[in-house]
Scaffold this active site. Structure first.
Site, PDB file in Angstrom:
ATOM      1  CG  ASP A 187      -2.413   9.902  -4.932  1.00 46.61           C
ATOM      2  OD1 ASP A 187      -1.292  10.423  -4.905  1.00 46.61           O
ATOM      3  OD2 ASP A 187      -3.359  10.345  -5.600  1.00 46.61           O
ATOM      4  CG  LEU A 188      -1.907  14.514  -0.335  1.00 49.73           C
ATOM      5  CD1 LEU A 188      -2.384  14.157   1.062  1.00 49.73           C
ATOM      6  CD2 LEU A 188      -0.744  15.502  -0.284  1.00 49.73           C
TER       7      LEU A 188
END
Length: 500
Positions: free
Chosen positions: A8-9
């Protein structure tokens, strides 16, 4: 170690709080909603924006779409750069790529924004695939994002879900991973709290970038570079000192026993008896007490080494065992222990191996000559603890520094079998050593190894001392049932969690 990593960022690679929360604040203001406290807008970090506007501010679908557009109005050129990498992220990504792992980003943020952020922080080169949502409103669901990332990672090959980790900081990442059949690694340094991640049933939870890197790279560590002499000494010193201290203790106690025999005229029935020829001899109780003292002295001498090794081993394994094991795992381990003890003992009895092994018969005669309760304590409690301190507390971790996990396990079990000094206990010790080490690795807890060893010794002692192991229950059906119980339990444990 798994080869494919989906990151995920927001909240995992970067801390986007200022940019996201300020842009949400800007969007809300356009609808006359004033929210001066950015901390209250943290729930917007992670899930799709439209869903968040609808959930937290009760907007309908059309209004939420308009809010998203206002958000992006500020985010495109300003909010996107109000962002920072978590400490250690670039170094971790470089190391992961250097080990030949395949990295991807799977984010609910629009792909165009994700790519700009990765380029801005100069980490885009580490990712083989970057997938996000689309500005036209398609692929906003995280399930779709992760599924698309997996397809691109594996290209024209079948997706190997057992080789993938989904790494994120919120329950949404954990839930999406489970929905698609991949394991999740949750991080608590982002915006998901430990309670949230445990409730979402994350497969693994780490607390820092350093822990995350260590977890993802486990199994790839370079083996400790030591000379041949150093390797031998690491193994030989604790073993030799354990045996030497035991021998010295037993010798001193034998002198003490002779003194007591002379001083009392052998009038201590618990310790002395007369054989058929009228000679004064030590009873099985005396032998058991001396054995216990020898084991305790040997274990005490090497405890300072073992304590450090056990602490370090526990620290290394805690990342794999943050999530508590279900009761079922403990039941299956107990079943495997019971099945192995019954099956192996009966197998050797039915094959006639125990009857033909004079060296084993001599050892068994000495051990089972003690009073029942004393024998249980000495051979079912004291002996297993002392041997675990030596073999699983010191020797196995040392072997783990020199070779890969599976060869280390096999070698440690082989040493444990040879240590018993006779063929029957050697075969049995090797097999049980494998089971004990499996329990150690499965639960990541030295106490699990001690529990299995103690349980096995107590059961074997009870069966033999009471005569059950030589009675009518000794037959092939019971033997095969025991072995099947052990094998089936281990198979079910392996299905729950693969440790190698």
């Amino acid at each position: 170690m798994k080869k494919y990593l989906l990151f995920d960022l927001d909240g995992t690679l970067t801390d986007p709080k200022v940019g996201i929360c300020t842009c949400v604040q800007y969007a809300l203001a356009s609808f006359g909603i004033q929210e001066p406290d950015l901390d209250k807008l943290e729930p917007f970090i992670g899930p799709p924006l439209k869903e968040s506007f609808m959930e937290f501010y009760q907007m309908d679908s059309e209004t939420a779409d308009a809010a998203v557009e206002k958000y992006r109005e500020r985010f495109r050129d300003t909010g996107i750069f109000e962002n920072k990498l978590y400490d250690g992220i670039p170094e971790m990504l470089k190391t992961l790529c250097g080990k030949g792992l395949f990295l991807a980003v799977a984010s609910s943020k629009p792909t165009v924004f994700v790519e700009r952020i990765l380029e801005h922080f100069n980490i885009a080169r580490y990712f083989k695939v970057v997938v996000g949502s689309e500005l036209d409103g398609t692929r906003v669901n995280k399930d779709e994002v992760v599924e698309e990332a997996l397809k691109r990672l594996f290209e024209d090959k079948p997706v190997q879900k057992d080789q993938v980790y989904m790494i994120g900081d919120r329950k949404f990442d954990v839930e999406r991973a489970r929905a698609l059949g991949v394991e999740s690694v949750a991080v608590t340094y982002g915006y998901g709290k430990m309670e949230e991640l445990k409730a979402a049933r994350a497969d693994y939870i780490v607390r820092s970038v350093e822990e995350l890197q260590k977890f993802l790279l486990r199994g790839t560590e370079e083996q400790q570079k030591t000379t041949g002499f150093q390797k031998v000494w690491m193994l030989a010193y604790p073993f030799l000192m354990f045996m030497l201290v035991r021998l010295v203790t037993l010798s001193l106690l034998q002198y003490l026993l002779v003194y007591l025999a002379n001083a009392s005229g052998g009038n201590i029935p618990f310790l002395f008896a007369h054989d058929q020829e009228g000679q004064l001899i030590a009873t099985g109780n005396a032998t058991a007490l001396m054995a216990a003292a020898g084991y305790i002295a040997g274990a005490a001498f090497i405890w300072s080494i073992a304590r450090k090794t056990i602490r370090r081993m526990t620290e290394d394994r805690k990342l794999l065992h943050i999530k508590g094991e279900p009761v079922q795992s403990y039941v299956l381990t107990a079943a495997a222990t019971v099945g192995a003890v019954i099956g192996l003992n009966m197998l050797m009895e039915l094959l006639g191996l125990t009857a033909r092994a004079a060296d084993y018969q001599a050892v068994a005669k000495s051990q089972y000559a003690a009073h029942f309760l004393l024998g249980l304590v000495v051979y079912g409690v004291v002996t297993p603890i002392a041997e675990e301190i030596l073999f699983r507390g010191i020797l196995y971790p040392c072997l783990g520094k020199m070779m890969k996990p599976m060869p280390a396990l096999l070698m440690a079990a082989l040493f444990f079998g040879m240590y018993h000094g006779n063929s029957i206990q050697g075969i049995y010790g090797f097999a049980m050593g494998m089971l004990i080490l499996y329990a150690l690795e499965y639960f990541g807890d030295f106490r699990a190894a001690v529990a299995v060893h103690m349980g096995a010794n107590l059961l074997a002692y009870i069966l033999t001392k009471t005569g059950l192991a030589a009675g009518g229950i000794v037959c092939w059906p019971v033997c095969l049932a025991g072995l099947a119980l052990a094998a089936g339990s281990i198979f079910l444990l392996h299905r729950q969690k693969k440790i190698f």
